[in-house]
Write a protein that holds these residues in place. Structure first.
Motif, PDB file in Angstrom:
ATOM      1  N   ALA A   1       0.834  -1.205   0.000  1.00  0.00           N
ATOM      2  CA  ALA A   1       0.000   0.000   0.000  1.00  0.00           C
ATOM      3  C   ALA A   1       0.872   1.260   0.000  1.00  0.00           C
ATOM      4  O   ALA A   1       0.784   2.102   0.894  1.00  0.00           O
ATOM      5  CB  ALA A   1      -0.920  -0.013   1.216  1.00  0.00           C
ATOM      6  N   PRO A   2       1.752   1.395  -1.018  1.00  0.00           N
ATOM      7  CA  PRO A   2       2.568   2.609  -1.078  1.00  0.00           C
ATOM      8  C   PRO A   2       1.687   3.847  -1.236  1.00  0.00           C
ATOM      9  O   PRO A   2       0.560   3.752  -1.726  1.00  0.00           O
ATOM     10  CB  PRO A   2       3.452   2.381  -2.316  1.00  0.00           C
ATOM     11  CG  PRO A   2       2.783   1.330  -3.110  1.00  0.00           C
ATOM     12  CD  PRO A   2       2.012   0.482  -2.158  1.00  0.00           C
ATOM     13  N   VAL A   3       2.228   4.973  -0.813  1.00  0.00           N
ATOM     14  CA  VAL A   3       1.436   6.203  -0.754  1.00  0.00           C
ATOM     15  C   VAL A   3       2.060   7.296  -1.618  1.00  0.00           C
ATOM     16  O   VAL A   3       3.242   7.262  -1.925  1.00  0.00           O
ATOM     17  CB  VAL A   3       1.313   6.712   0.699  1.00  0.00           C
ATOM     18  CG1 VAL A   3       0.665   5.650   1.579  1.00  0.00           C
ATOM     19  CG2 VAL A   3       2.674   7.119   1.269  1.00  0.00           C
ATOM     20  N   SER A   4       1.247   8.293  -1.956  1.00  0.00           N
ATOM     21  CA  SER A   4       1.747   9.484  -2.641  1.00  0.00           C
ATOM     22  C   SER A   4       1.045  10.702  -2.063  1.00  0.00           C
ATOM     23  O   SER A   4      -0.108  10.610  -1.640  1.00  0.00           O
ATOM     24  CB  SER A   4       1.483   9.375  -4.151  1.00  0.00           C
ATOM     25  OG  SER A   4       2.011  10.508  -4.805  1.00  0.00           O
ATOM     26  N   GLY A   5       1.744  11.817  -2.065  1.00  0.00           N
ATOM     27  CA  GLY A   5       1.149  13.050  -1.523  1.00  0.00           C
ATOM     28  C   GLY A   5       2.126  13.784  -0.616  1.00  0.00           C
ATOM     29  O   GLY A   5       1.846  14.897  -0.170  1.00  0.00           O
ATOM     30  N   GLY A   6       3.266  13.156  -0.356  1.00  0.00           N
ATOM     31  CA  GLY A   6       4.313  13.819   0.414  1.00  0.00           C
ATOM     32  C   GLY A   6       3.983  13.997   1.877  1.00  0.00           C
ATOM     33  O   GLY A   6       2.931  13.571   2.364  1.00  0.00           O
ATOM     34  N   VAL A   7       4.905  14.649   2.573  1.00  0.00           N
ATOM     35  CA  VAL A   7       4.759  14.841   4.019  1.00  0.00           C
ATOM     36  C   VAL A   7       3.511  15.675   4.316  1.00  0.00           C
ATOM     37  O   VAL A   7       2.760  15.378   5.255  1.00  0.00           O
ATOM     38  CB  VAL A   7       6.037  15.506   4.592  1.00  0.00           C
ATOM     39  CG1 VAL A   7       5.835  15.928   6.030  1.00  0.00           C
ATOM     40  CG2 VAL A   7       7.218  14.539   4.478  1.00  0.00           C
ATOM     41  N   SER A   8       3.250  16.693   3.494  1.00  0.00           N
ATOM     42  CA  SER A   8       2.071  17.535   3.764  1.00  0.00           C
ATOM     43  C   SER A   8       0.786  16.732   3.571  1.00  0.00           C
ATOM     44  O   SER A   8      -0.163  16.860   4.354  1.00  0.00           O
ATOM     45  CB  SER A   8       2.075  18.804   2.916  1.00  0.00           C
ATOM     46  OG  SER A   8       1.997  18.454   1.562  1.00  0.00           O
ATOM     47  N   GLY A   9       0.759  15.864   2.553  1.00  0.00           N
ATOM     48  CA  GLY A   9      -0.410  15.003   2.341  1.00  0.00           C
ATOM     49  C   GLY A   9      -0.616  14.050   3.511  1.00  0.00           C
ATOM     50  O   GLY A   9      -1.747  13.775   3.920  1.00  0.00           O
ATOM     51  N   ALA A  10       0.505  13.569   4.059  1.00  0.00           N
ATOM     52  CA  ALA A  10       0.412  12.667   5.215  1.00  0.00           C
ATOM     53  C   ALA A  10      -0.108  13.428   6.437  1.00  0.00           C
ATOM     54  O   ALA A  10      -0.957  12.927   7.182  1.00  0.00           O
ATOM     55  CB  ALA A  10       1.782  12.056   5.514  1.00  0.00           C
ATOM     56  N   GLN A  11       0.374  14.655   6.629  1.00  0.00           N
ATOM     57  CA  GLN A  11      -0.086  15.453   7.784  1.00  0.00           C
ATOM     58  C   GLN A  11      -1.590  15.724   7.693  1.00  0.00           C
ATOM     59  O   GLN A  11      -2.296  15.706   8.694  1.00  0.00           O
ATOM     60  CB  GLN A  11       0.681  16.785   7.833  1.00  0.00           C
ATOM     61  CG  GLN A  11       2.113  16.619   8.314  1.00  0.00           C
ATOM     62  CD  GLN A  11       2.989  17.833   8.016  1.00  0.00           C
ATOM     63  OE1 GLN A  11       2.662  18.667   7.176  1.00  0.00           O
ATOM     64  NE2 GLN A  11       4.119  17.913   8.707  1.00  0.00           N
ATOM     65  N   GLN A  12      -2.052  15.943   6.465  1.00  0.00           N
ATOM     66  CA  GLN A  12      -3.480  16.249   6.274  1.00  0.00           C
ATOM     67  C   GLN A  12      -4.354  15.001   6.200  1.00  0.00           C
ATOM     68  O   GLN A  12      -5.577  15.108   6.107  1.00  0.00           O
ATOM     69  CB  GLN A  12      -3.668  17.060   4.987  1.00  0.00           C
ATOM     70  CG  GLN A  12      -3.105  18.479   5.061  1.00  0.00           C
ATOM     71  CD  GLN A  12      -2.766  19.040   3.690  1.00  0.00           C
ATOM     72  OE1 GLN A  12      -3.367  18.649   2.695  1.00  0.00           O
ATOM     73  NE2 GLN A  12      -1.781  19.917   3.632  1.00  0.00           N
TER      74      GLN A  12
END
Ligand code: NDP
Length: 296
Positions: A119-130
């Motif tokens: 389940a790799p993710v995309s959206g960067g650190v800001s996407g993860a924070q949000q």
């Protein structure tokens, strides 16, 4: 629901933070324990002393490590994941991994009744924070549906791409596009700068034209023009991803000269700029070669 999160790096920590509240009861493990201790002071998470300790009693285990190889290495030994894993648990690997190793890990876990999903993710650190990441999943339908309530804590667009390994494959292709865009825009903006054309003005024009991308609209506008270069995603990790994409194309007998070249060029950039460099700092290698900096 008992959730264990292993790997509190740049993206893992902000993802795990969403799981440190009800209905989840979170246990964390990190190779460098001080990072897990710091995480626990800000959250209600329990810190485990080993991977085996972390996963004992967990319904769901999540990993977010540099590559699939670190995930595979975590399975074995007296302190390894397999020593503590509860039967019938669910293992979600959010590492940007490689399909073949994910399939091997899934087969190992299946022996003890544990289901696996890449389940790799995309959206960067800001996407993860949000809590707004895109999550690319590789699993059977039943495993995907079981994982969904946990993944929804940090994901917004959550898609089953196919069987185990399919999430890794889609992520790798996405990363090849990211790497190629960064390299190509670096070449273009350095050339424009050297010719005396304002890169800020050029980016403004490109961002209203057909060559625009996330790289031009966000990364270069916010980081290169301003010369800030925050370290949010390592160049070394992007090179790893693009290499996976090139291998994936080769395995499927698809000629992929551009992806292969990007992997080779990013390896040169990694060697020149070092293991800690951010992916956007790739532009600095082109600047050095040309003897000209992209200045706003
Ligand atoms: P970091 O380098 O910031 O963190 C890596 C994590 O893995 C740390 O917790 C580190 O522990 C741990 N680790 C490294 N080596 C080992 C090992 N041998 N055994 C156990 N643990 C280990 O990476 P990111 O968080 O940026 O990336 C993690 C994954 O997410 C990668 O696959 C990356 O490609 C992907 N990703 C990253 C994004 C980003 O914006 N950063 C975006 C999307 C995907 P320690 O603290 O001890 O070093």
């Amino acid at each position: 629901m008992n959730v264990s999160f292993l790997g509190l790096g740049a993206i893992g920590a902000p993802m795990a933070r969403h799981l440190a509240k009800p209905p989840f009861s979170l246990t964390v493990w990190n190779r460098t324990k001080s990072r897990a201790d710091a995480f626990a002071t800000e959250t209600a998470a329990r810190v485990a002393g080993s991977p085996a300790d972390a996963v004992r009693g967990a319904n769901v285990v999540i990993t977010c490590l540099p590559t699939s190889h670190e995930v595979e290495a975590l399975l074995d030994g007296p302190d390894g994941v397999l020593a503590g894993l509860a039967p019938q648990s669910l293992f979600i690997d959010c590492t940007s991994g490689d399909p073949a190793t994910s399939r091997r890990i899934a087969a190992r876990l299946a022996e003890s009744g544990t289901a696996f999903m890449d389940a790799p993710v995309s959206g960067g650190v800001s996407g993860a924070q949000q809590g707004a990441l895109t999550v690319m999943c590789g699993a059977d339908e039943a495993t995907f549906e079981r994982a969904r309530p946990v993944v929804e804590a940090f994901g917004k667009k959550i898609v089953r791409c196919g069987p185990v390994g399919a999430g890794d494959a889609v992520k790798a292709v996405n990363q090849a596009l990211l790497g190629i865009h960064i390299w190509a825009l670096s070449e273009g903006l350095v050339a424009l700068s050297k010719a005396g054309i304002s890169p800020r003005l050029a980016l403004d024009v490109i961002n209203a034209s057909s060559g625009r991308s996330n790289v031009s609209q966000n990364l270069f506008t916010e980081r290169v023009i301003t010369r800030t270069f925050p370290r949010t995603f390592k160049l070394a990790l992007m090179e790893k991803d693009v290499t996976i994409a090139a291998e994936f194309a080769r395995e499927n007998r698809v000629p992929s000269p551009l992806t292969q070249s990007a992997a080779d060029l990013l390896r040169v950039a990694r060697q020149a700029l070092g293991e800690d460099a951010d992916h956007v700092e790739t532009v600095k290698l082109l600047e050095e070669w040309a003897g000209c900096e992209v200045q706003g």
